[in-house]
Enzyme design. Structure first.
Site, PDB file in Angstrom:
ATOM      1  N   GLY A   1       2.063   2.379   3.359  1.00  0.00           N
ATOM      2  CA  GLY A   1       2.791   1.388   4.136  1.00  0.00           C
ATOM      3  C   GLY A   1       4.029   0.899   3.421  1.00  0.00           C
ATOM      4  N   CYS A   2       3.867  -0.181   2.667  1.00  0.00           N
ATOM      5  CA  CYS A   2       5.021  -0.852   2.059  1.00  0.00           C
ATOM      6  C   CYS A   2       5.702  -0.024   0.972  1.00  0.00           C
ATOM      7  CB  CYS A   2       4.593  -2.215   1.525  1.00  0.00           C
ATOM      8  SG  CYS A   2       3.952  -3.282   2.849  1.00  0.00           S
ATOM      9  N   ILE A   3       4.945   0.716   0.188  1.00  0.00           N
ATOM     10  CA  ILE A   3       5.555   1.564  -0.848  1.00  0.00           C
ATOM     11  C   ILE A   3       6.385   2.667  -0.189  1.00  0.00           C
ATOM     12  CG2 ILE A   3       5.101   3.209  -2.715  1.00  0.00           C
ATOM     13  CD1 ILE A   3       4.639   0.310  -3.554  1.00  0.00           C
TER      14      ILE A   3
ATOM     15  N   THR B   1       9.496   1.272   1.626  1.00  0.00           N
ATOM     16  CA  THR B   1      10.508   0.813   0.674  1.00  0.00           C
ATOM     17  C   THR B   1      11.200   1.988  -0.010  1.00  0.00           C
ATOM     18  OG1 THR B   1       9.295  -1.245   0.325  1.00  0.00           O
ATOM     19  CG2 THR B   1      10.892  -0.626  -1.375  1.00  0.00           C
TER      20      THR B   1
ATOM     21  N   SER C   1       0.846  -1.183   0.000  1.00  0.00           N
ATOM     22  CA  SER C   1       0.000   0.000   0.000  1.00  0.00           C
ATOM     23  C   SER C   1       0.886   1.239   0.000  1.00  0.00           C
ATOM     24  CB  SER C   1      -0.933   0.004   1.213  1.00  0.00           C
ATOM     25  OG  SER C   1      -0.186   0.145   2.406  1.00  0.00           O
TER      26      SER C   1
END
Length: 195
Positions: free
Chosen positions: A134-136, A139, A131
């Site tokens: 979150g993860c985007i 990262t 998401s």
């Protein structure tokens, strides 16, 4: 920042658990999947490395999720061996594409992503997936800290919360990444093919 000399395409967590509405962590994101397929088709044609990621927990009690399990629900759908961890079947995945299994938000945390990118000579990380907040975001922040140029494809990322999606894209563009429309990224990747 712009693009470097050698990009890789990272498809973050576009698995059944996240892309199928009605699942605990899922939502409908057909436009994101369509944009991601355009990126995949272009990357495959241009012979740009592609890495998919999935979140998968091996312990039956989800203890390998650490204390994150106390904060976020629905992680049961990410148990190893369940179809929730499978890459969304709509995506144009090829056998040569890499697969990175992770436990937490950042694709870098506790994985070998840095060594994979370095071994392929990559200096730019093009990101699609979920998401955004979150993860985007996690990262992208780690990517720039490791010295990679993060490119977030605006049309190819999604979040269950529209406000978080918009705010995260603004924050990423301001401080951590280049947030670009799909057409600009495709034009950059296709340029050497047309030369």
């Amino acid at each position: 920042m712009g693009f470097g000399q050698r990009p890789a395409l990272l498809i973050v967590d576009l698995t059944r658990a996240f892309t199928e509405a009605g699942r605990p962590l899922g939502s409908s994101m057909p436009a994101t999947l369509e944009a991601t397929n355009a990126l995949l088709d272009c990357a495959h044609k241009a012979e740009i490395p592609v890495i998919f990621t999935t979140v998968s927990y091996d312990s039956s009690d989800l203890s390998d999720a650490g204390i994150w399990i106390t904060k976020i629900g629905g992680l049961e759908d990410l148990r190893s061996g369940s179809n929730g961890v499978d890459i969304a079947p709509q995506l144009h995945r090829e056998e040569k594409d890499g697969l990175l299994v992770k436990k937490y938000a950042s694709c870098f945390f506790g994985t070998d992503l840095v060594s994979r990118l370095l071994s392929m000579g990559c200096d730019t990380l093009i990101m699609a997936g979920c998401s955004t907040s979150g993860c985007i975001r996690a990262t992208a922040v780690d990517a720039i800290q490791y010295g990679f140029r993060p490119i977030v494809v605006e049309d190819a990322v999604a979040d269950r919360w529209p406000e978080a999606h918009r705010q995260s894209l603004s924050d990423l563009q301001a401080k951590y990444a280049d947030v670009l429309p799909l057409e600009d990224v495709l034009a950059h990747l296709e340029a050497p093919l047309k030369a």
